[in-house]
Design an enzyme around this catalytic site. Structure first.
Site, PDB file in Angstrom:
ATOM      1  CE  LYS A  62     -16.839  22.733  28.427  1.00  0.00           C
ATOM      2  NZ  LYS A  62     -17.083  21.761  27.421  1.00  0.00           N
ATOM      3  CB  THR A  63     -20.967  22.081  23.958  1.00  0.00           C
ATOM      4  OG1 THR A  63     -20.469  21.487  25.282  1.00  0.00           O
ATOM      5  CG2 THR A  63     -21.231  20.822  23.005  1.00  0.00           C
ATOM      6  CG  ASP A  91     -14.835  20.573  25.012  1.00  0.00           C
ATOM      7  OD1 ASP A  91     -14.711  21.670  25.633  1.00  0.00           O
ATOM      8  OD2 ASP A  91     -15.729  19.749  25.178  1.00  0.00           O
ATOM      9  CD  GLU A  92     -14.301  20.371  29.875  1.00  0.00           C
ATOM     10  OE1 GLU A  92     -13.834  21.340  30.357  1.00  0.00           O
ATOM     11  OE2 GLU A  92     -15.590  20.240  29.886  1.00  0.00           O
ATOM     12  CD  GLN A 142     -15.989  25.031  34.584  1.00  0.00           C
ATOM     13  OE1 GLN A 142     -16.569  23.808  34.841  1.00  0.00           O
ATOM     14  NE2 GLN A 142     -16.299  25.729  33.620  1.00  0.00           N
ATOM     15  NE  ARG A 191     -20.333  22.135  37.565  1.00  0.00           N
ATOM     16  CZ  ARG A 191     -19.973  22.594  36.352  1.00  0.00           C
ATOM     17  NH1 ARG A 191     -20.330  21.982  35.292  1.00  0.00           N
ATOM     18  NH2 ARG A 191     -19.546  23.667  36.126  1.00  0.00           N
TER      19      ARG A 191
END
Length: 746
Positions: A32-33, A217-218, A248, A597
């Site tokens: 996504k980044t 973002d997020e 998430q 993770r």
């Protein structure tokens, strides 16, 4: 510009999408980044001016990384793009609109300690009892109101009970104290920015027109106030590009609203939803396990992560005897990873609550294994750092009472409660700030002896620093150290960690020099940056040390090898979620985050018995372990376990009985973690109900976490009475001492 970034088909579709609102559901490790960065670069390549692009991130570190990536592609133009956290961006906006909003140009940003200091004074003035009116609890209620954009006046009108009316009065007085001090807290930064759009539509329209594209973002972590800010900024053009993952969303307890993702199309007409499902991080087995678990949730958009990586090793589940045995198993896991050639700083141990780290730390320390606790005291929260920053804050905002009282007697100057009382009286009479109030006392002879000398010394120091406030930042800080005698003050404390504290002061001095050398601004900008730094920005410290942290703090990070400890009912999922479907789904998302993770290796552990303050208790293995297909899980036994815990030899079923959401291996006669005391809830006859417990049934009570509720059942007496309470949307068991109401013994 997107051709400068390697993108898969789904990523390219998102990056090259046209105008209008877009929701990108980006699974863990799906890049996504890269998509956000490529999207910004593509917009610039289409001719959108850099100053017309605004991108929100959730950490300063993410903002830096995004800017660096964009700079590598488009060059210096990247510096003109607005990239930052919600709070940092709000500060930039508010500094430019102080006159419009009636804020002082040098307004101070109060942190948690400053807020609690203000609120303690409010609670003392109102003579409210310490239980339940604790500063932390009341601040939480005030924060909830601000994040919901509820003003003190609205809170007062909505109050129904005496308790709610008192909280509203605390809110009003607290907010008044902030205004008199020329200060905003973190929640105010967003709320005041939204107020700019709502109360000053011309100014709001100007900002909305300035930014032709808004990116977030997020997005799953945004609260209502942040949603309204984003909505307002995109109102003029509708070009909103948000990236998030509903699976998430793990911060509901601090205000994050999952509905912002689930109802995106309803909020933004004509919205398009895209999905990124290819994972570039984890092995196939880890992804299949994570997918299998999170699919049990109902409140989700739905997606399936996949990877071109190999299946990898199966996940390992170790049922240990107790928390010490569990810590030894984790230690062996880390040793095995190190022997295989993996660095310790590519390993992490995750857990649900900070208290679980004790046994782990003890074991690792004794074994000589380096570790770092992530989420400890932040550098900018350390006492000596806050002291010196308080001096600097007074130079830009002389009305800042929290900073004034932090340093007025540090080093000691003979100033105490009697002098403070005189200052407070002058402030109440209209003095413009504590510094001028103290100056008036000295000028008019209101102080004698050591207090007069100390006050004169402090005023002289502040006047000298104020006259030098336009000097280079590192020179100003050096002058502060020399003139204040702060280093000598530290040595006079004779504390065992003097070297560490001195090193912190030296590091703070180095940070002022680095900030000035980077040309990021002067004193005001430096103080804003210090106020906005968080633990998440320093999580990846250098050095070969395994990371120990909560699963919440692990969000956004990754390691080659991950151990997840404490997988027991009552820990993960937490006991507070047992009777609340929404909270249980958030706990499941938290476990999903923990699993994803890991790149290569996962160890899951549980303890058959875990020591508590009131003795060892048995518990059941987490239902989340039972939701992982058996083919993906290698089980370890070997530990002696007590009655009621699932046998290590038990064959976990991969099939979930549709009529029963409990995992295979669940034992109805097993001791359970309990909201009240963690003891067994089966096979124990209920004691005779006392007269007090009979009277409690039907009473309305309030709990600091769960809100208002009605008592359905009760046993015992006084503060030790155990209550079954129906709160909004859930039923909980709590001690009477943790609620407010008309119960005997309150």
């Amino acid at each position: 510009m997107s051709e400068r970034f390697p993108l898969n088909e789904a990523q390219r579709a998102a990056v090259e999408h046209g105008d209008g609102p877009v929701l990108v559901i980006a699974g863990a490790g799906s890049g996504k980044t890269r998509v956000l960065t490529a999207r910004v670069a593509t917009l610039l390549g289409r001719g959108v001016p850099p100053g017309g692009v605004l991108a929100f991130t959730f950490t300063n570190r993410a903002a830096r990384e995004m800017r660096e990536r964009i700079h590598a592609v488009v060059g210096p133009e990247a510096e003109r793009v607005w990239i930052g956290t919600f709070h940092a961006t709000a500060v930039r906006l508010l500094r430019r609109e102080t006159a419009t909003l009636g804020l002082p140009p040098g307004f101070t940003i109060y942190d948690r300690e400053d807020q609690e200091g203000v609120l303690r004074d409010v609670l003392a003035d109102l003579a409210l009892p310490s239980a339940p009116y604790r500063p932390g609890f009341v601040l939480g209620r005030i924060s909830d109101s601000k994040n919901a954009l509820v003003t003190p006046e609205q809170a007062a009108r909505a109050a129904v009970t005496d308790f709610e009316r008192r909280i509203a009065e605390c809110y009003a007085r607290y907010q008044g104290a902030l205004r008199r001090a020329g200060a905003l807290d973190f929640d105010d930064l967003i709320a005041e920015s939204v107020r700019l759009f709502l109360a000053h539509p011309e100014a709001g329209a100007r900002w909305s027109a300035r930014f032709q594209h808004v990116l977030v973002d997020e997005y799953q972590d945004t609260n209502h106030a942040q949603f309204r800010l984003v909505q307002s900024l995109a109102a003029a053009h509708g070009n909103l590009f948000v990236v998030g993952d509903d699976d998430q969303s793990i911060y509901g307890w601090r205000g994050a609203d999952l509905a912002n993702v689930l109802d995106f199309e309803r909020a933004f007409s004509g919205a398009v939803t895209l999905r990124l499902e290819q994972n570039y991080r984890s092995t196939g087995n880890i992804l299949r396990a994570a997918n299998a678990v999170v699919e049990h949730n109902e409140a989700r958009r739905g997606k399936t992560l996949w990877s071109e990586r190999e299946d990898g090793e199966p996940l390992v589940f170790a049922l240990c005897g107790d928390e010490a045995d569990e810590a030894r198993r984790v230690r062996r896991f880390l040793e095995t990873q190190r022997r295989s050639g993996r660095r310790l700083d590519d390993c992490a141990v995750l857990y649900r609550t900070n208290a679980q780290s004790r046994a782990l730390e003890t074991e690792l320390r004794q074994a000589g294994i380096g570790y770092e606790i992530v989420g400890g005291v932040s550098f900018f929260q350390r006492r000596e750092v806050k002291d010196l920053l308080a001096y600097l804050r007074l130079l830009v905002n002389p009305a800042d009472t929290a900073s004034f009282y932090r340093v007025w007697n540090t080093p000691r100057r003979g100033l105490g409660p009697s002098v403070q009382a005189q200052i407070e009286a002058r402030l109440a009479a209209g003095a413009p700030g504590p510094i001028e109030a103290l100056r008036g006392l000295v000028r008019e002879g209101g102080l004698r002896g050591p207090a007069r000398a100390g006050a004169s010394s402090l005023l002289g120091l502040l006047d000298e620093l104020h006259a030098r406030r336009e000097e280079p930042l590192e020179q100003l800080f050096a002058r502060l150290l020399a003139a204040s005698g702060y280093l000598a003050h530290l040595e006079s404390l004779a504390e065992t960690d003097l070297d560490d504290r001195r090193a912190n002061v030296e590091e703070l001095a180095a940070s002022t020099a680095a900030f000035a050398a980077a040309g990021r601004g002067g004193l005001l900008e430096y103080l804003s940056e210090c106020a906005l730094l968080t633990d998440a920005d320093r999580a990846g410290a250098d050095g070969e040390r395994a990371m120990l942290l909560t699963a919440h703090n692990a969000k956004g990070l990754e390691w080659g090898a991950v151990a997840i400890a404490g997988l027991e009912e009552g820990l993960m999922p937490h006991a507070s979620a047992r009777d609340d479907a929404a909270e249980l789904e958030e706990e499941r998302r938290l476990f999903y985050v923990a699993l994803t993770r890991a790149r290569d290796v996962v160890l899951l552990t549980a303890a058959a018995y875990r020591r508590r303050f009131d003795g060892a208790r048995g518990g059941q293995v987490s239902r989340f372990v039972g939701e992982i297909p058996a083919a993906l899980l290698r089980r370890e036994g070997g530990a002696e376990i007590g009655r009621g815990a699932p046998s290590p030899a038990h064959r976990w079923s991969a099939r979930r009985d549709e009529a029963d959401s409990r995992p295979a291996g669940w034992d109805d006669d097993a001791p359970r973690f309990d909201d009240v005391d963690g003891g067994p809830s089966h096979g124990v006859s209920a004691p005779a109900r006392s007269a007090a417990s009979r009277r409690a049934i039907g009473q309305r009570v309030r709990h600091e976490r769960f809100g208002a509720g009605t008592v359905l059942d009760a046993e015992g007496e006084g503060a030790e009475m155990k209550l079954t309470v129906r709160f909004t949307g859930s039923i909980k068991k709590v001690f009477a001492r943790f609620v407010v109401g008309e119960l005997d013994g309150d």
